[in-house]
Write a protein that holds these residues in place. Structure first.
Motif, PDB file in Angstrom:
ATOM      1  N   PRO A   1       0.858  -1.167   0.043  1.00 18.97           N
ATOM      2  CA  PRO A   1      -0.118   0.105   0.140  1.00 18.97           C
ATOM      3  C   PRO A   1       0.792   1.251   0.051  1.00 18.97           C
ATOM      4  N   GLN A   2       1.933   1.256   0.743  1.00 25.83           N
ATOM      5  CA  GLN A   2       2.926   2.667   0.704  1.00 25.83           C
ATOM      6  C   GLN A   2       3.404   2.762  -0.611  1.00 25.83           C
ATOM      7  N   MET A   3       3.800   1.687  -1.336  1.00 27.59           N
ATOM      8  CA  MET A   3       4.085   1.717  -2.656  1.00 27.59           C
ATOM      9  C   MET A   3       3.439   2.309  -3.806  1.00 27.59           C
ATOM     10  N   LEU A   4       1.908   1.788  -3.557  1.00 23.59           N
ATOM     11  CA  LEU A   4       1.061   2.334  -4.339  1.00 23.59           C
ATOM     12  C   LEU A   4       0.922   3.895  -3.973  1.00 23.59           C
ATOM     13  N   ASP A   5       0.832   4.503  -2.599  1.00 22.78           N
ATOM     14  CA  ASP A   5       0.865   5.869  -2.394  1.00 22.78           C
ATOM     15  C   ASP A   5       1.924   6.578  -3.068  1.00 22.78           C
ATOM     16  N   TRP A   6       3.137   6.007  -3.016  1.00 25.73           N
ATOM     17  CA  TRP A   6       4.269   6.625  -3.438  1.00 25.73           C
ATOM     18  C   TRP A   6       4.193   6.782  -4.914  1.00 25.73           C
ATOM     19  N   LEU A   7       3.611   5.660  -5.581  1.00 27.08           N
ATOM     20  CA  LEU A   7       3.352   5.614  -6.992  1.00 27.08           C
ATOM     21  C   LEU A   7       2.451   6.806  -7.641  1.00 27.08           C
ATOM     22  N   GLN A   8       1.356   7.126  -6.643  1.00 31.91           N
ATOM     23  CA  GLN A   8       0.199   7.599  -6.894  1.00 31.91           C
ATOM     24  C   GLN A   8       0.538   9.307  -6.699  1.00 31.91           C
ATOM     25  N   HIS A   9       1.197   9.458  -5.750  1.00 33.01           N
ATOM     26  CA  HIS A   9       1.409  10.760  -5.177  1.00 33.01           C
ATOM     27  C   HIS A   9       2.877  11.480  -5.573  1.00 33.01           C
ATOM     28  N   SER A  10       3.697  10.513  -5.741  1.00 33.90           N
ATOM     29  CA  SER A  10       4.903  11.313  -6.175  1.00 33.90           C
ATOM     30  C   SER A  10       5.521  10.731  -7.680  1.00 33.90           C
ATOM     31  N   ALA A  11       5.631   9.450  -8.163  1.00 32.66           N
ATOM     32  CA  ALA A  11       5.924   8.970  -9.425  1.00 32.66           C
ATOM     33  C   ALA A  11       5.140   9.577 -10.520  1.00 32.66           C
ATOM     34  N   LEU A  12       3.910   9.092 -10.289  1.00 33.04           N
ATOM     35  CA  LEU A  12       2.908   9.637 -11.366  1.00 33.04           C
ATOM     36  C   LEU A  12       2.926  11.031 -11.558  1.00 33.04           C
ATOM     37  N   PRO A  13       2.863  11.762 -10.400  1.00 35.04           N
ATOM     38  CA  PRO A  13       2.825  13.100 -10.863  1.00 35.04           C
ATOM     39  C   PRO A  13       3.969  13.878 -11.417  1.00 35.04           C
ATOM     40  N   TRP A  14       5.148  13.176 -11.194  1.00 35.03           N
ATOM     41  CA  TRP A  14       6.503  13.585 -11.847  1.00 35.03           C
ATOM     42  C   TRP A  14       6.468  13.096 -13.312  1.00 35.03           C
ATOM     43  N   ALA A  15       5.670  11.978 -13.636  1.00 35.32           N
ATOM     44  CA  ALA A  15       5.713  11.391 -14.973  1.00 35.32           C
ATOM     45  C   ALA A  15       4.776  12.213 -15.720  1.00 35.32           C
ATOM     46  N   GLN A  16       3.572  12.744 -15.153  1.00 35.72           N
ATOM     47  CA  GLN A  16       2.434  13.570 -15.686  1.00 35.72           C
ATOM     48  C   GLN A  16       3.206  15.124 -16.199  1.00 35.72           C
ATOM     49  N   SER A  17       4.112  15.563 -15.485  1.00 36.88           N
ATOM     50  CA  SER A  17       4.507  17.130 -15.501  1.00 36.88           C
ATOM     51  C   SER A  17       5.447  16.850 -16.603  1.00 36.88           C
ATOM     52  N   LYS A  18       6.534  15.861 -16.599  1.00 42.20           N
ATOM     53  CA  LYS A  18       7.456  15.756 -17.704  1.00 42.20           C
ATOM     54  C   LYS A  18       7.013  15.364 -19.014  1.00 42.20           C
ATOM     55  N   PHE A  19       5.752  14.320 -19.121  1.00 42.93           N
ATOM     56  CA  PHE A  19       5.507  13.958 -20.333  1.00 42.93           C
ATOM     57  C   PHE A  19       4.322  14.512 -20.929  1.00 42.93           C
ATOM     58  N   GLY A  20       3.704  15.368 -19.835  1.00 48.39           N
ATOM     59  CA  GLY A  20       2.409  16.351 -20.475  1.00 48.39           C
ATOM     60  C   GLY A  20       1.078  15.268 -20.466  1.00 48.39           C
ATOM     61  N   LEU A  21       0.958  14.327 -19.497  1.00 51.24           N
ATOM     62  CA  LEU A  21      -0.094  13.378 -19.605  1.00 51.24           C
ATOM     63  C   LEU A  21      -1.148  14.062 -18.869  1.00 51.24           C
ATOM     64  N   SER A  22      -2.374  13.318 -19.262  1.00 53.89           N
ATOM     65  CA  SER A  22      -3.622  14.028 -18.782  1.00 53.89           C
ATOM     66  C   SER A  22      -4.055  13.990 -17.234  1.00 53.89           C
ATOM     67  N   ASP A  23      -4.761  14.452 -16.383  1.00 50.37           N
ATOM     68  CA  ASP A  23      -5.078  14.000 -15.022  1.00 50.37           C
ATOM     69  C   ASP A  23      -5.860  12.665 -15.013  1.00 50.37           C
ATOM     70  N   GLY A  24      -5.335  11.921 -14.111  1.00 46.49           N
ATOM     71  CA  GLY A  24      -6.013  10.694 -13.859  1.00 46.49           C
ATOM     72  C   GLY A  24      -5.570   9.562 -14.950  1.00 46.49           C
ATOM     73  N   PHE A  25      -4.575   9.804 -15.636  1.00 44.77           N
ATOM     74  CA  PHE A  25      -4.276   8.805 -16.753  1.00 44.77           C
ATOM     75  C   PHE A  25      -4.231   7.398 -16.256  1.00 44.77           C
ATOM     76  N   TRP A  26      -3.991   7.001 -14.839  1.00 45.68           N
ATOM     77  CA  TRP A  26      -3.855   5.739 -14.294  1.00 45.68           C
ATOM     78  C   TRP A  26      -4.581   5.859 -12.819  1.00 45.68           C
ATOM     79  N   LYS A  27      -5.697   5.032 -12.751  1.00 42.94           N
ATOM     80  CA  LYS A  27      -6.295   5.179 -11.298  1.00 42.94           C
ATOM     81  C   LYS A  27      -5.755   3.903 -10.505  1.00 42.94           C
ATOM     82  N   PHE A  28      -5.526   4.486  -9.470  1.00 47.50           N
ATOM     83  CA  PHE A  28      -4.877   3.376  -8.477  1.00 47.50           C
ATOM     84  C   PHE A  28      -5.751   3.511  -7.136  1.00 47.50           C
TER      85      PHE A  28
END
Length: 357
Positions: free
Chosen positions: A92-119
């Motif tokens: 669960p902590q890994m999923l939190d980290w992916l959702q709140h840290s890794a995915l927002p970083w990938a979203q800002s770097k690659f211009g992905l849309s909001d909520g492109f991956w539902k966790f």
């Protein structure tokens, strides 16, 4: 007469395939015992040459195998169980980290849309499951009680494997001699040549690649644990097992280790460089030392053929098919090589007998 003999051979192959198809649910312990006997037969032969009888050589090999297995059971299994439980807790902590840290970083770097991956749903399902199964021992015991017959069958297979292995090892040379004695006299030389090539390929792959897998697993696990990675032992052993296919262990291992290291160490550069260095050293040792020394260049099994053989065997015969996949693929490869040579030497390839137009 030749046509009749050909039909006999085809009928024998058909009956053998039907035998494996009908009885594959009970063949697993026998195939495991056969594989172990094949692996340890050269060691027993060396002990025979040193002066021991065949039976005492088998007993000595059994004592060594039991000692190694007991050491692994007492040392390695508790460590792996602890790391598996730790992974279970960290999910669960890994999923939190992916959702709140890794995915927002990938979203800002690659211009992905909001909520492109539902966790949210995945995390909720895992958290709910963990809440219902906090007592791991209780879950295991309840499952064992619910499937008592399956548990008894598993224990019976575990007891059956060493018994069958003992008798196969003791009588291995005798069985090979009797099989050779049953070969047609006019085909014996060719069959033995093919069998020798199959043995060379199987020996190189089964024994050599197994030792390479063990060595890489030890290298990866020891290196990752020295760096301080919490899941280093688990990831290292998985990478070693995946090394049955060239480069797959490296890709899976370094990917999983970098994700675990990024989650554990955050942005600290030195541990991440250490993880990369561990796998680079392991890959260099595999290419320059382990594979040339333990396996050699006589395997001839392409990585794609290995993957296809394992998947096809598992699909057709389950776990029994996985055990049979690589030996059967090696034998087929040797036969295909000889058919290829016969075709290149035939009139069909050269076109000598074809009429001119």
């Amino acid at each position: 007469m030749a046509d009749t003999r050909r039909w006999y051979w085809l009928g024998g192959v058909f009956l053998l395939c039907a035998f494996f198809w009908l009885l594959h649910p009970i063949l697993t312990p026998f195939l495991v015992a056969l594989l172990l006997a094949y692996l340890f037969d050269p060691l027993v032969d060396r002990l025979e040459k040193a002066g021991l009888s065949r039976t005492w050589g088998v007993i000595a090999v059994f004592a060594l195998f039991t000692l190694i297995f007991t050491a692994l059971l007492l040392v390695l299994v508790p460590m792996l169980a602890k790391q598996l439980f730790r992974l279970y807790e960290l999910t669960p902590q890994m999923l939190d980290w992916l959702q709140h840290s890794a995915l927002p970083w990938a979203q800002s770097k690659f211009g992905l849309s909001d909520g492109f991956w539902k966790f949210d749903k995945l995390k909720a399902a895992i958290s709910e499951h963990m809440g219902q199964t906090t007592d791991i021992v209780g879950v295991v015991l309840s499952q064992a009680t619910a499937s008592g017959l399956a548990l008894i069958a598993l224990l019976a297979n575990l007891v059956l494997i060493p018994v069958v292995m003992f008798y196969l090892l003791r009588d291995w040379d005798l069985m090979m001699a009797k099989i050779r004695g049953l070969l047609p006299r006019d085909r014996e030389a060719r069959v033995m040549t093919l069998a020798g090539e199959c043995h060379e390929v199987l020996g190189a792959f089964v024994r050599g690649q197994f030792l390479v897998m063990v060595a890489l697993g030890v290298i990866y696990a020891a290196g990752l644990m020295l760096i301080g990675l919490e899941l280093g032992l688990l990831i290292g052993l998985i990478a070693g097992l995946a090394a049955i296919v060239p480069y797959m262990g490296f890709v899976i291992g370094i990917g999983a280790a970098l994700v675990a290291g990024l989650f554990q160490f955050g942005g600290d550069l030195y541990p991440m460089v250490g993880i990369v260095a561990v796998f680079m050293v392991g890959q260099a040792l595999e290419g320059m030392v382990l594979t040339p020394l333990l396996v050699g260049d006589r395997i001839g099994l392409h990585p794609v053929a290995v993957i296809f053989a394992i998947l096809a065997g598992g699909e057709l015969f389950g776990f029994t098919g996985v055990l049979l996949a690589l030996p059967v693929a090696a034998v087929i490869m040797v036969l295909v090589r000889h058919v290829h040579d016969l075709y290149k030497d035939s009139d069909m390839y050269s076109g000598v007998d074809e009429p001119e137009l």
